[in-house]
Design a protein around this motif. Sequence first.
Motif: not given
Length: 457
Positions: A80-91, A159-165, A312-316
């Motif tokens: 939501x904050x536009x920082x996908x690198x931080x999201x990847x590291x957390x994952x 991320x918003x991808x519920x279809x892969x699971x 995501x809304x809170x991140x934005x």
Amino acid sequence: MKSEHGGAALARQVWQLAWPAIAHMLLLTLVFLVGRGMVGRYSTTALASMQICGTLTWTLVSVFSATSAGTLAVVARSVGAGDRAAAAEATRASLVFALALGAAIALPLLAACGPLLRALFPNAGAAVVEQAAAYLRIVLPALPLAFVEAVAAAALQGVGNTRAPLAAATVGNLVNVAVSAVLIFGLLGLPALGVRGAAVGVACTMATEALLLTAVLLSRSSPLPLRSAASAAATAPAPQASAPALARVLRVALPAFAERSVYHAGYMGFVAIIGLLGATAMAANQALIAVESVCFLSAEGFGIAAGALMAQRLGARSPRDAARVGLVAALMAILALSAFGALFALAPRPLLLAFSGDPELLVVGERALRVAAVAQPFMAFATVMGMGLRGAGDTRTVLAVTLVCSLLVRLGGTWLFAVTLGHGLVGVWMGSTADWICRSALLAVAFARGRWKALAV
């Protein structure tokens, strides 16, 4: 702008995330339902053993995969904050932690399996306990992979991808059906393994889903730059590479871990009370849980959507939109589960016949299922609100509500209705309904106060 933030648009966004999440959760549970259904046709004793080993497996996966709550909250906030690198590291940090935690939990339990079950369920009968132990000895080695699956799914959902699971769960179910059918009943010239066959099916499914979702996250088309995070981690000292990301995840996950521990401690007490009612009540309750799980997991699907979109809304920095998303998701879940509740009340016997044809079990189960019908709208609201607050990072509030409702209301109410007043299994479900009503009221107050909007994750 009006259409973007209107109620209909929010409902569409919730549904786009919710329906694959609902299907995913249903498919995860279908793994156990298929096993229970097949085992129930194999023998009543085997079905009663599933009340023990199925509950313990669910408890372990639910409690110790609490890292997924932190993963979803941090990943969704970062996206939501536009920082996908931080999201990847957390994952990445969450996946490594989940694998290590799974091994640390599974190994000692594997060594103490038999004596532990005999101590927890002294009245279940030697044959029931023996079959439950046999099941766990096969499933426990695959437990670390179940934790990895939960974290990987949460990252993708954030991320918003519920279809892969959903796709991974579909493949996993095909594996489970094929393996379980062959091994439970001894098809294709193989020996009939009963409960052990169901356990092999579940273990194969855990491995399949974990490997598929990890492959998605590491692929070139991954929604998260996980390969870049892994490369950065490889060039930095190990503690420095993952510690900050893991610390963010654990700040949210630790209260979630405590909450799930409390919930399941209360639930194990709940199961112990059912054990006092005898093997028929245990088998009937297992069938009832299988029927009701469709409702609970549908509510969890809406809750996953609520948690991801609220975070995501809170991140934005849009807390007002986050609140609206939570309310829309809760209303949609209430409508869906109320429809299921009506089905429970009007046609309980056909639903129970899918799991057992035992006449005594059907009589007891029908009465209890009508009580469960009353609980459905409250279960819907409480589940979505709880998962929404977790996604927002407010896992402490959910922990406090669980302490009150699981330990005081559910256990106290179940003992009162089932044992003191002598309502048996019907009283058990009266106690659980009281829990959902109390949980809904307390979470509604917490949501309305809005303290979750200002939390830092």
